[in-house]
Design an enzyme around this catalytic site. Structure first.
Site, PDB file in Angstrom:
ATOM      1  CG  ASP A  22      -1.761   1.049   1.392  1.00 23.98           C
ATOM      2  OD1 ASP A  22      -1.577   2.098   0.882  1.00 23.98           O
ATOM      3  OD2 ASP A  22      -2.230   1.128   2.575  1.00 23.98           O
ATOM      4  CG  ASN A  24      -2.460   5.380  -0.859  1.00 27.89           C
ATOM      5  OD1 ASN A  24      -2.663   4.429  -0.365  1.00 27.89           O
ATOM      6  ND2 ASN A  24      -3.082   6.011  -2.035  1.00 27.89           N
ATOM      7  CG  ASP A  26      -5.519   3.709   0.280  1.00 26.75           C
ATOM      8  OD1 ASP A  26      -4.986   2.559   0.553  1.00 26.75           O
ATOM      9  OD2 ASP A  26      -6.203   3.939  -0.885  1.00 26.75           O
ATOM     10  CG  ASP A  30      -1.346   1.713  -3.848  1.00 23.90           C
ATOM     11  OD1 ASP A  30      -0.025   0.999  -3.834  1.00 23.90           O
ATOM     12  OD2 ASP A  30      -1.488   2.352  -2.797  1.00 23.90           O
ATOM     13  CG  ASP A  99      -7.319 -11.872 -13.653  1.00 14.67           C
ATOM     14  OD1 ASP A  99      -8.099 -12.334 -14.271  1.00 14.67           O
ATOM     15  OD2 ASP A  99      -7.016 -12.524 -12.390  1.00 14.67           O
ATOM     16  CG  ASP A 202     -12.554 -14.600 -14.038  1.00 16.98           C
ATOM     17  OD1 ASP A 202     -11.830 -14.910 -13.016  1.00 16.98           O
ATOM     18  OD2 ASP A 202     -13.907 -14.135 -13.823  1.00 16.98           O
ATOM     19  CD  GLU A 261     -10.919 -19.037 -12.734  1.00 21.56           C
ATOM     20  OE1 GLU A 261     -10.947 -19.395 -11.491  1.00 21.56           O
ATOM     21  OE2 GLU A 261     -11.369 -18.343 -13.519  1.00 21.56           O
ATOM     22  CG  HIS A 325      -7.523 -14.855  -6.602  1.00 21.49           C
ATOM     23  ND1 HIS A 325      -6.986 -15.719  -7.413  1.00 21.49           N
ATOM     24  CD2 HIS A 325      -8.783 -14.613  -6.932  1.00 21.49           C
ATOM     25  CE1 HIS A 325      -7.964 -15.478  -8.675  1.00 21.49           C
ATOM     26  NE2 HIS A 325      -9.052 -15.025  -8.276  1.00 21.49           N
ATOM     27  CG  ASP A 326     -10.623 -17.990  -6.576  1.00 21.57           C
ATOM     28  OD1 ASP A 326     -10.953 -16.971  -6.327  1.00 21.57           O
ATOM     29  OD2 ASP A 326     -10.483 -18.104  -8.151  1.00 21.57           O
TER      30      ASP A 326
HETATM   31  C1  NOJ Z   1     -12.725 -16.767 -10.784  1.00 20.75           C
HETATM   32  C2  NOJ Z   1     -12.030 -15.961 -10.208  1.00 20.75           C
HETATM   33  O1  NOJ Z   1     -10.764 -16.569  -9.817  1.00 20.75           O
HETATM   34  C3  NOJ Z   1     -12.704 -15.526  -9.031  1.00 20.75           C
HETATM   35  O2  NOJ Z   1     -12.010 -14.989  -7.715  1.00 20.75           O
HETATM   36  C4  NOJ Z   1     -14.134 -14.867  -9.080  1.00 20.75           C
HETATM   37  O3  NOJ Z   1     -14.858 -14.776  -8.049  1.00 20.75           O
HETATM   38  C5  NOJ Z   1     -14.884 -15.318 -10.306  1.00 20.75           C
HETATM   39  N1  NOJ Z   1     -14.024 -16.067 -11.164  1.00 20.75           N
HETATM   40  C6  NOJ Z   1     -15.616 -14.779 -10.860  1.00 20.75           C
HETATM   41  O4  NOJ Z   1     -15.009 -13.591 -11.692  1.00 20.75           O
END
Ligand code: NOJ
Length: 543
Positions: A22, A24, A26, A30, A99, A202, A261, A325-326
């Site tokens: 980060d 700045n 907040d 970023d 992405d 995605d 993905e 991240h999922d």
């Molecule tokens: C896959 C992404 O990796 C996930 O984080 C997202 O919530 C869904 N697609 C919808 O875009």
């Protein structure tokens, strides 16, 4: 081997921008924050960064609901900040992968605002609208949203349903409309012209839906979405010509890349979607299933590896992903407490298999999922399904740079509270501390990345398993015509002698070991390994 190709031979590092650095104060990471940390990434030795979405977003799905595909959300910076990030990355030999979320937009996207305004709006057909059916549930068919509930939402103003595979705030665009197709491909062109080296697409294989909107057949599963076979809401044949077109656009530039993905990924599906006239690669997530379906042991891993090895030949190149991240972080899934021995095994696997390794930010220091109370959950599916599914926030906590307040997440004097809590282990587990410790996971990762760079066999060599029915250890060769490297991973907390077939050559030199500098005991049929040892050898002859 001097044909080094960054996306095939290199390592791609995923950054979740709001959680990396980060600039700045907040509380949100970023783009300037990332730029400020590029030296760290260069020193780590990665070849590319993939940036999760930084476009303007109302944050219904934390960036995966985009309201303008060709701008930067002001909270993350400006287009000029992107240019600086790209230029500074390139100066360090780091490529930039963006992405692209092209299956759906935010419901606040100007396209959708127009589309929902009236049935005769010129953009009406840019999304997927259907009249109510006569079935008691009212929706046009039985399709379900991945984040819960039906995939159709009723719009009072125009008396029709629109489709959303994810949240109602993420309406799916209509890729069958030629104007939509052009507008989406223009987004690709925009970022290519701006210096992007590649794209992560995605849920690309959900772009097209069945033209007749047929019902999905049922199957066993816990949640509504899992209780269907997704025959008609993804993987439609129209995808292939689109991928051909996309590839032509990318190939107009040198060394550009696209990785998909894959929704409901399997290696077989990836094969179908990748190749010289399709995507360069797609995720098959071979090692990512969780819970009971994921027995993290050598036998299961070998089965997974062999399945993909049999498929990814010739023009098809695999990817290796352990974290993103999922899903829950690697170290949370496979280790206990703060021990990193198994995290090193996982990292060694990631960096020594055949396939492009994707490293998720913080994986190199063994970050664990941050524990959150129910009231702290931000992720929509987590809110909906708690406590069965607690959402994905755990793996998205701020990067742990040092032991100063908020783990050094903020680079400015102002220290805003980060958008998600920092993991309380940051006092010990952080980049600064691991820099100083020669045995840390961070230094282990750096060494293995460097080794992979030096060894053609580790990058491109064939995979030859030596333990056919592994119990405690995985032992395999990576082999090119000129180099043979042996990788031995002991998953057990005890000294073992792993039996190898066929018998091993006699003459080895040690490239790397977690158990000290001595050459391990190798005799024709066995290799002796210390508890949790990661050991990498090179055959002395033949080079
Ligand atoms: C896959 C992404 O990796 C996930 O984080 C997202 O919530 C869904 N697609 C919808 O875009």
């Amino acid at each position: 081997m001097d044909d080094y190709l960054w996306w095939r031979d290199g390592i791609i590092y995923q950054i979740y921008p709001r959680s990396f650095a980060d600039s700045n104060g907040d509380g949100l990471g970023d783009l300037p924050g990332i730029t400020a940390r590029l030296d760290y990434l260069a020193e780590l030795g990665i070849d590319a960064i993939w940036l999760s979405p930084f476009y303007p977003t109302p944050d219904a799905d934390f960036g995966y609901d985009v309201s303008d595909h060709t701008a930067v959300d002001p909270r993350f910076g400006t287009l000029e900040d992107f240019d600086r990030l790209a230029a500074e990355s390139h100066r360090r030999g780091i490529r930039v992968v963006l992405d692209l979320v092209l299956n759906h937009t935010s419901d606040r996207h100007p396209w959708f605002r127009e589309s929902r305004a009236s049935r005769d709006n010129p953009k009406r057909d840019w999304y997927i609208w259907q009249p109510p059916s006569r079935s008691p549930r009212g929706g046009p068919n039985n399709w379900q949203a991945a984040f819960g509930g039906p995939a159709w939402d009723y719009d009072e103003t125009t008396g029709q349903y629109y489709l959303h595979m994810f949240l109602a705030e993420q309406p799916d665009v209509n890729w069958r409309n030629p104007e939509v197709r052009k507008a989406q491909l223009d987004v690709v062109r925009f970022w290519l012209a701006r210096g992007a080296d590649g794209f992560r697409l995605d849920v690309f294989n959900a772009y097209f839906k069945d033209a007749q909107f047929r019902n999905n057949p049922p199957k066993f599963g816990l949640r509504g979405f899992d209780r269907q076979r997704h025959l008609y809401d993804c993987d439609q044949p129209e995808m292939i010509p689109l991928l051909n077109e996309l590839r032509t656009i990318l190939d107009a530039y040198p060394e550009r890349y696209a990785v998909g993905e894959t929704f409901f990924a399997t290696p077989e599906k990836v094969l179908h979607y990748s190749g010289p006239d399709r995507l360069h690669a797609a995720f098959s997530f071979d090692f990512n299933s969780s819970g009971l379906r994921y027995p993290w042991n050598p036998a299961w891993l070998l089965k997974q590896i062999q399945r993909r090895e049999a498929l990814f030949t010739g023009e098809h190149w695999p990817t290796t992903v352990l974290s993103n991240h999922d899903i829950s972080r690697t170290a949370t899934r496979y280790t206990h407490g703060e021990q990193d021995a198994l995290a090193k095994i996982a990292m060694a696997l990631l960096l020594t298999l055949r396939g492009t390794p994707f490293l998720y930010y913080g994986e190199e220091i063994g970050m664990r999922d941050v524990p959150l109370r129910r009231g702290e959950i931000m992720d929509p599916p987590g809110k909906r399904y708690w406590p069965i599914f607690k959402g994905r926030d755990g793996c998205r906590s701020p990067m742990q740079w040092d032991d100063t307040p908020f783990a050094g997440f903020s680079l400015s004097k102002v220290q805003g509270r980060p958008w998600l809590p920092v993991h309380p282990n940051y006092h010990q587990r952080n980049v600064a501390a691991q820099n100083e410790d020669p045995d840390s996971l961070l230094n282990f990762t750096r060494k293995l990345i460097a080794l992979r760079k030096e060894c053609p066999a580790l990058r491109r060599g064939e995979f030859v398993p030596l333990t056919t029915r592994p119990r405690d250890a995985l032992v395999y060769l990576r082999r090119t015509d000129d180099q043979t490297v042996l990788v031995a991973l002991n998953f057990a907390n005890k000294t073992i002698r792993a039996a190898c077939t066929p018998p091993l050559p006699e003459d080895w030199q040690l490239l790397f070991s977690t158990s000290g500098a001595d050459l391990p005991h190798v005799n024709g049929k066995n290799i002796e390994l210390a508890p949790y040892e990661v050991c990498i050898l090179e055959v002395k002859t033949g080079r």
